[in-house]
Scaffold this motif. Sequence first.
Motif, short mmCIF file in Angstrom:
data_model
loop_
_atom_site.label_atom_id
_atom_site.label_comp_id
_atom_site.label_asym_id
_atom_site.label_seq_id
_atom_site.Cartn_x
_atom_site.Cartn_y
_atom_site.Cartn_z
N ILE A 122 -73.75 -26.72 47.83
CA ILE A 122 -74.76 -24.88 48.91
C ILE A 122 -73.58 -24.67 49.66
CG2 ILE A 122 -75.70 -25.05 50.70
CD1 ILE A 122 -77.37 -27.47 49.34
N ALA A 123 -73.85 -23.39 50.27
CA ALA A 123 -72.26 -22.12 51.03
C ALA A 123 -73.26 -21.50 50.80
CB ALA A 123 -71.68 -21.66 50.23
N ALA A 124 -72.27 -20.14 51.98
CA ALA A 124 -73.22 -19.23 53.04
C ALA A 124 -74.18 -19.31 54.59
CB ALA A 124 -73.04 -17.74 52.43
N ALA A 125 -75.21 -19.05 54.37
CA ALA A 125 -76.17 -18.70 54.93
C ALA A 125 -76.94 -20.36 55.62
CB ALA A 125 -76.56 -18.10 55.49
N CYS A 126 -76.77 -20.89 53.74
CA CYS A 126 -77.40 -22.21 54.26
C CYS A 126 -76.61 -23.36 54.67
CB CYS A 126 -77.71 -22.70 52.22
SG CYS A 126 -78.10 -24.30 51.66
N ALA A 127 -75.39 -23.47 55.17
CA ALA A 127 -74.36 -23.85 55.74
C ALA A 127 -75.36 -24.45 56.90
CB ALA A 127 -72.92 -23.33 55.63
N GLY A 132 -65.59 -25.27 47.18
CA GLY A 132 -67.35 -25.20 47.40
C GLY A 132 -67.72 -24.27 46.02
N GLU A 133 -68.86 -23.62 45.32
CA GLU A 133 -69.12 -23.11 43.95
C GLU A 133 -68.18 -21.98 43.57
OE1 GLU A 133 -72.92 -23.17 41.95
OE2 GLU A 133 -73.35 -23.53 44.22
N ILE A 155 -54.89 -19.74 47.84
CA ILE A 155 -55.45 -19.81 46.48
C ILE A 155 -57.52 -18.95 47.36
CG2 ILE A 155 -57.20 -21.77 46.33
CD1 ILE A 155 -54.82 -23.28 46.93
N ILE A 156 -57.93 -17.97 47.01
CA ILE A 156 -58.87 -17.27 46.87
C ILE A 156 -60.48 -17.98 46.61
CG2 ILE A 156 -60.03 -14.68 47.23
CD1 ILE A 156 -57.86 -13.91 47.38
N GLN A 157 -61.24 -17.86 47.07
CA GLN A 157 -62.70 -18.59 46.91
C GLN A 157 -63.88 -17.96 47.01
OE1 GLN A 157 -64.51 -23.02 46.77
NE2 GLN A 157 -64.41 -23.06 44.89
N GLY A 158 -64.43 -17.10 46.61
CA GLY A 158 -65.42 -16.63 47.67
C GLY A 158 -64.54 -15.64 48.59
N ARG A 159 -66.09 -15.84 50.30
CA ARG A 159 -64.92 -15.20 51.29
C ARG A 159 -64.03 -15.93 52.23
NH1 ARG A 159 -70.35 -15.01 55.63
NH2 ARG A 159 -69.73 -17.85 55.98
N ASP A 160 -63.23 -16.73 51.34
CA ASP A 160 -61.98 -18.14 51.60
C ASP A 160 -60.83 -17.90 51.13
OD1 ASP A 160 -64.18 -18.87 53.50
OD2 ASP A 160 -64.77 -20.30 52.35
N ALA A 161 -60.03 -17.35 51.84
CA ALA A 161 -58.67 -17.81 51.45
C ALA A 161 -57.60 -18.42 52.62
CB ALA A 161 -57.84 -16.08 51.63
N ASP A 162 -57.34 -19.43 51.61
CA ASP A 162 -56.51 -20.28 51.65
C ASP A 162 -54.54 -20.09 51.41
OD1 ASP A 162 -58.32 -22.96 53.48
OD2 ASP A 162 -59.25 -21.55 51.58
N PHE A 163 -53.95 -20.93 52.49
CA PHE A 163 -52.27 -20.68 51.82
C PHE A 163 -51.62 -20.52 53.34
CE2 PHE A 163 -54.01 -16.63 54.26
CZ PHE A 163 -52.48 -16.61 54.80
N GLU A 164 -50.55 -21.15 52.48
CA GLU A 164 -49.48 -21.60 53.53
C GLU A 164 -48.42 -20.44 54.32
OE1 GLU A 164 -47.07 -24.89 51.25
OE2 GLU A 164 -48.90 -26.34 51.88
N VAL A 176 -58.25 -27.12 46.81
CA VAL A 176 -59.64 -26.25 47.64
C VAL A 176 -59.65 -26.99 46.09
CG1 VAL A 176 -60.20 -24.04 47.08
CG2 VAL A 176 -58.40 -24.29 48.00
N ASN A 177 -61.14 -27.06 45.80
CA ASN A 177 -61.83 -27.49 44.55
C ASN A 177 -63.19 -26.64 43.84
OD1 ASN A 177 -60.69 -30.30 44.23
ND2 ASN A 177 -62.56 -31.01 45.58
N GLU A 178 -62.91 -26.91 43.02
CA GLU A 178 -64.16 -25.30 42.01
C GLU A 178 -65.07 -26.45 41.60
OE1 GLU A 178 -64.46 -22.63 38.51
OE2 GLU A 178 -62.99 -22.05 39.85
N ASP A 179 -66.68 -26.51 42.49
CA ASP A 179 -67.31 -27.05 42.37
C ASP A 179 -68.51 -26.93 41.40
OD1 ASP A 179 -65.56 -29.13 42.98
OD2 ASP A 179 -66.48 -28.78 45.40
N GLU A 180 -69.10 -27.79 40.68
CA GLU A 180 -70.18 -27.02 39.95
C GLU A 180 -71.92 -27.70 40.78
OE1 GLU A 180 -70.58 -28.73 35.53
OE2 GLU A 180 -69.64 -26.68 35.72
N PRO A 181 -72.81 -27.64 40.54
CA PRO A 181 -73.82 -28.58 40.70
C PRO A 181 -74.05 -29.95 39.78
CG PRO A 181 -74.99 -26.22 40.40
CD PRO A 181 -73.33 -26.44 40.46
#
Length: 277
Positions: free
Chosen positions: A46-51, A224-225, A239-248, A82-87
């Motif tokens: 579950i993500a975005a506004a749902c959160a 997340g998904e 590392i990019i997933q959806g609208r997020d980017a994580d890095f060092e 960063v995890n890529e998940d599925e229900p």
Amino acid sequence: MNENKNPHDDLSQNLKNLYEADEKDKQEVYAKMKNKQRKQYKKPAIAAACALLIATLPFTSFGGGIVNTVKQVVSPSGRIVVNEDEPAVAIPFPEELKGKVFDKEGNEITDLEVLKKAEHVYSKDGREIVGSNYDEATRTGEVTFEYADEAKSTGDKAPVEEIAKKLSFNPLVFSDKYKYVESEIFADPGTLSDYVAFTYEKDGKTIYIDERVSTPENAYETGGEGKIYEVNVDGVKVIIQGRDADFERDGLLVSISAEGADKDDLIAMVKDLHLLK
């Protein structure tokens, strides 16, 4: 340790902690930084506004299913995961939200897939919802909302240069292409902070940047998904997933979350960041 503790209680609490509204989430980050705890969790599908809406709902609202992790990407130091998940199972639309959430055009949202993709959600009378509260004491199923027109910012609107004086590190900042809004730091009085959260805006969209000193204690896990992309940006693994980017970078663990952003937008943001001069 209480051996009789129901494991669903922990899962429920993890859901709530993960999906607190922005200000509450920042307070959680502060507590974790202060107590030197690793931020580790599995994120439900579950993500975005749902959160904003499920933060306080009981675990049973989601049918007991969480996720399966199908891919995991780790930063070079191992301090960002960063995890890529599925229900694991189909998650139904929470009963507590039926008849209470709508899109901008006033259409009722009854499908969790639609809610997951919504950048903004509204009440029946058109007020933007920015958080929710569930009656924990009675478990009556009653949900009350927090609205954008009532929200009060707790951020510090002082210039970035003034904020930097309160930090233990030199922060990364955007150029003038992005409008600086406010900052928030987390430290005991009289001490410099190892963590800062910046808020920017561009083209009416909000961008959050979290920066923390790269240490084992400040490591975190998220996900997340959504498909994960690994991109090299000027020699930095992003590392990019959806609208997020994580890095060092520059001795920091950095996370960008940008409203409405796609992969190219996030890459442009990473390229624009520079150490405060």
